[in-house]
Design a protein around this motif. Structure first.
Motif, PDB file in Angstrom:
ATOM      1  N   GLY A  13       0.845  -1.193   0.000  1.00  0.00           N
ATOM      2  CA  GLY A  13       0.000   0.000   0.000  1.00  0.00           C
ATOM      3  C   GLY A  13       0.874   1.235   0.000  1.00  0.00           C
ATOM      4  O   GLY A  13       1.954   1.259  -0.613  1.00  0.00           O
ATOM      5  N   VAL A  15       2.870   2.609   2.226  1.00  0.00           N
ATOM      6  CA  VAL A  15       4.247   2.491   2.713  1.00  0.00           C
ATOM      7  C   VAL A  15       5.034   1.456   1.894  1.00  0.00           C
ATOM      8  O   VAL A  15       6.186   1.699   1.499  1.00  0.00           O
ATOM      9  CB  VAL A  15       4.270   2.132   4.216  1.00  0.00           C
ATOM     10  CG1 VAL A  15       5.700   2.120   4.731  1.00  0.00           C
ATOM     11  CG2 VAL A  15       3.434   3.121   5.021  1.00  0.00           C
ATOM     12  N   GLY A  16       4.414   0.307   1.637  1.00  0.00           N
ATOM     13  CA  GLY A  16       5.121  -0.742   0.896  1.00  0.00           C
ATOM     14  C   GLY A  16       5.613  -0.248  -0.455  1.00  0.00           C
ATOM     15  O   GLY A  16       6.778  -0.467  -0.831  1.00  0.00           O
ATOM     16  N   SER A  44       4.165  -9.393  -1.213  1.00  0.00           N
ATOM     17  CA  SER A  44       2.844  -9.978  -1.010  1.00  0.00           C
ATOM     18  C   SER A  44       1.848  -8.879  -0.713  1.00  0.00           C
ATOM     19  O   SER A  44       2.175  -7.888  -0.042  1.00  0.00           O
ATOM     20  CB  SER A  44       2.873 -10.967   0.167  1.00  0.00           C
ATOM     21  OG  SER A  44       1.577 -11.474   0.407  1.00  0.00           O
ATOM     22  N   ARG A  46      -2.903  -8.360  -0.985  1.00  0.00           N
ATOM     23  CA  ARG A  46      -4.126  -9.137  -1.211  1.00  0.00           C
ATOM     24  C   ARG A  46      -4.411  -9.340  -2.690  1.00  0.00           C
ATOM     25  O   ARG A  46      -4.730 -10.422  -3.129  1.00  0.00           O
ATOM     26  CB  ARG A  46      -5.317  -8.401  -0.582  1.00  0.00           C
ATOM     27  CG  ARG A  46      -5.568  -8.763   0.835  1.00  0.00           C
ATOM     28  CD  ARG A  46      -6.721  -7.983   1.373  1.00  0.00           C
ATOM     29  NE  ARG A  46      -6.520  -6.541   1.185  1.00  0.00           N
ATOM     30  CZ  ARG A  46      -7.002  -5.610   1.995  1.00  0.00           C
ATOM     31  NH1 ARG A  46      -7.736  -5.969   3.018  1.00  0.00           N
ATOM     32  NH2 ARG A  46      -6.788  -4.339   1.768  1.00  0.00           N
ATOM     33  N   ASN A 106       4.338  -0.967  12.073  1.00  0.00           N
ATOM     34  CA  ASN A 106       3.025  -1.253  12.656  1.00  0.00           C
ATOM     35  C   ASN A 106       2.983  -0.926  14.150  1.00  0.00           C
ATOM     36  O   ASN A 106       3.313  -1.749  14.998  1.00  0.00           O
ATOM     37  CB  ASN A 106       2.753  -2.744  12.412  1.00  0.00           C
ATOM     38  CG  ASN A 106       1.360  -3.149  12.750  1.00  0.00           C
ATOM     39  OD1 ASN A 106       0.709  -2.531  13.573  1.00  0.00           O
ATOM     40  ND2 ASN A 106       0.920  -4.220  12.129  1.00  0.00           N
ATOM     41  N   GLY A 307       4.999  13.146  10.074  1.00  0.00           N
ATOM     42  CA  GLY A 307       4.670  11.984  10.898  1.00  0.00           C
ATOM     43  C   GLY A 307       4.054  10.852  10.109  1.00  0.00           C
ATOM     44  O   GLY A 307       3.767   9.789  10.663  1.00  0.00           O
ATOM     45  N   ALA A 308       3.811  11.051   8.834  1.00  0.00           N
ATOM     46  CA  ALA A 308       3.205  10.015   7.999  1.00  0.00           C
ATOM     47  C   ALA A 308       3.465  10.371   6.538  1.00  0.00           C
ATOM     48  O   ALA A 308       4.183  11.326   6.247  1.00  0.00           O
ATOM     49  CB  ALA A 308       1.706   9.924   8.277  1.00  0.00           C
TER      50      ALA A 308
END
Ligand SMILES: NC(=O)c1ccc[n+]([C@@H]2O[C@H](COP(=O)([O-])OP(=O)(O)OC[C@H]3O[C@@H](n4cnc5c(N)ncnc54)[C@H](OP(=O)(O)O)[C@@H]3O)[C@@H](O)[C@H]2O)c1
Length: 436
Positions: A13, A15-16, A44, A46, A106, A307-308
């Motif tokens: 998503g 971050v990945g 990996s 979904r 996480n 922060g994100a």
């Protein structure tokens, strides 16, 4: 050239995909700094058919993220699925169980299961790293684990949730109320469709529990964090705070004190606070995060940044990968799990603080006298009291009050005395004041 560090990524998503993009963009620089190439070998998520803007064909695809942990061509598993429990937790356990290093962003999983995962990693001499779990791109985990390692920390506090900070500072700028600003933040992508996790303070509580464990050498204790969110802050509170020389920020704060048993006790709280305009946290706007750590030799340190977001969070994840490529293991929480102190939660009642109180009252005579009498009877000393205009008939009036510094338990007692009063049309709002 040394062998590459072979990486598997679970979760493609925000971050990945950021991690893949960063490793691709900064390939040579990373090789130089890590001493060997960082090589993604398997991924990996979904939905294998989803267009993700990058060609993923060079990487093996696993439908089941758990299978990444079993691959013999993988040295480190990067968990970027999210959620405190399975499948993220199952993957983390399997990775460490199969001798792989683990990197994760996480915070929920680390806040709930960090000790068990750290114990598992330490037992096998494997790295477990989670820089991206707290304050996105800000290297605050490393900052506390390494940068402040020589200090006894007195307090750790800061702005740990970008969504709340965005909403509060947008309310400050526009004068709009909470609901309107939240809807706008959702439209702009600063708040989730279900914003509860952020606005109720849970996300900041996860991050605070992690920082407190690292900073104070305490066993992580998420369940003891007392969290209050921002949903009850009104535009009128922000305007009132402004007139008094403050802004309102959601502040996560942890500190340690000696209990009556002579042992260290840990107080961890997330609360909207009035912050003096000359405090460094008052000038933190939008989705920015900031953390203050006060060391007995370093003095006050301020960590601030995004922060994100894709780039900043990927930056933190890849920094962990560089450490692993360099064989820097280290205890995940700074000291080994067996050395972390069990610190019972501290009782805040005797703490001294100055408080902002906002009462929503019926527009009739005697109300102010009733409130001030309760304050007097509970031993609360009032510094200033402001009544905001008169309401339309049948409406409500706001009464704002700032107390002198006093015991928190006195304010609690005053509110108990007022509990059930017909003069109050809503539960009072209590915001502590952070001056320095
Ligand atoms: N976003 C940020 O700015 C940020 C900042 C700091 C920390 N974090 C943390 O980083 C982690 C990832 O966040 P994110 O924003 O990247 O999340 P995201 O965009 O929602 O991506 C999650 C990814 O996990 C995959 N996934 C979900 N359930 C799965 C399952 N059962 N099996 C396999 N894959 C599954 C999804 O697959 P599909 O794509 O196929 O649906 C997706 O690729 C979270 O722990 C989050 O708290 C995020």
């Amino acid at each position: 050239m040394a062998d590459p560090l072979r990486i598997a990524i679970a979760g493609l998503g925000t971050v990945g995909m950021g991690v893949i993009r960063l490793i691709d963009t900064n390939r040579d620089l990373l090789t130089a700094r890590a001493g060997r190439p960082l090589q993604v070998v398997a991924v990996s998520a979904r939905d294998p058919s989803r267009a993700r803007g990058i060609d993923l064909s060079p990487y093996a695809w696993e439908h089941d993220p758990g299978r990444l942990a079993a691959r013999s061509d993988v040295d480190v598993v990067v968990e970027l699925i999210g959620g405190a429990d399975d499948p993220a937790l199952a993957l983390a356990r399997a990775a460490l169980g199969n001798g792989k290093a683990l990197v994760t962003a996480n915070k929920a999983m680390i806040a709930h299961h960090g000790l068990a995962l750290a114990a598992q990693a330490e037992a096998s001499g494997l790295p477990l790293k989670f820089e991206a779990a707290v304050a996105g791109g800000i290297p605050v985990v490393k900052g506390l684990r390494e940068g402040t390692a020589a200090n006894e920390l007195q307090r750790i506090y800061g702005i740990l949730n970008g969504t709340c900070n965005y909403i509060l500072t947008a309310m400050e700028a526009s004068g709009a109320d909470f609901e309107t600003t939240l809807a706008e933040a959702q439209r702009l992508g600063y708040a989730e469709t279900d914003p509860a996790f952020d606005i109720e303070g849970t996300d900041a509580a996860h991050k605070l529990a992690i920082l407190a464990a690292i900073g104070f050498g305490a066993r992580i204790d998420f369940d003891s964090v007392r969290a209050t969110g921002i949903a009850r802050v009104r535009a009128a509170d922000i305007a009132q705070a402004d007139a008094l020389g403050f802004v309102i920020r959601l502040i996560a704060m942890a500190d340690v004190e000696r209990g009556s048993d002579g042992k260290p006790h840990l107080l961890q709280r997330v609360r909207p606070c009035l912050v003096a305009k000359n405090h460094p946290l008052a000038s933190v706007h939008g989705a920015t995060n900031a953390v203050v750590a006060e060391g007995n030799f370093s003095g006050r340190l301020l960590f601030q940044g995004a922060g994100a977001g894709q780039g900043p969070t990927a930056s933190a994840v890849v920094a962990d990968l560089i450490d692993i490529a360099r064989d820097e293991v280290g205890a995940p929480f700074s000291v080994p799990v067996t050395g972390l102190a069990p610190m019972p939660p501290a009782e805040p009642g005797h703490r001294m603080e100055s408080t902002y109180l906002r009462f929503t009252v019926a527009d009739r005579p005697g109300v102010l006298a009733e409130i001030t009498a309760a304050m007097r009877d509970a031993g609360v000393s009032i510094e200033s009291l402001i009544q905001k205009g008169r309401a339309e008939e049948g409406g409500e009036v706001l009464v704002a009050m700032v107390t002198h510094e006093g015991r928190e338990s006195c304010v609690t007692h005053a509110l108990e005395l007022l509990d059930g009063s017909e003069s109050l049309t809503a539960r009072p709002l209590v915001l502590p004041i952070l001056r320095d």
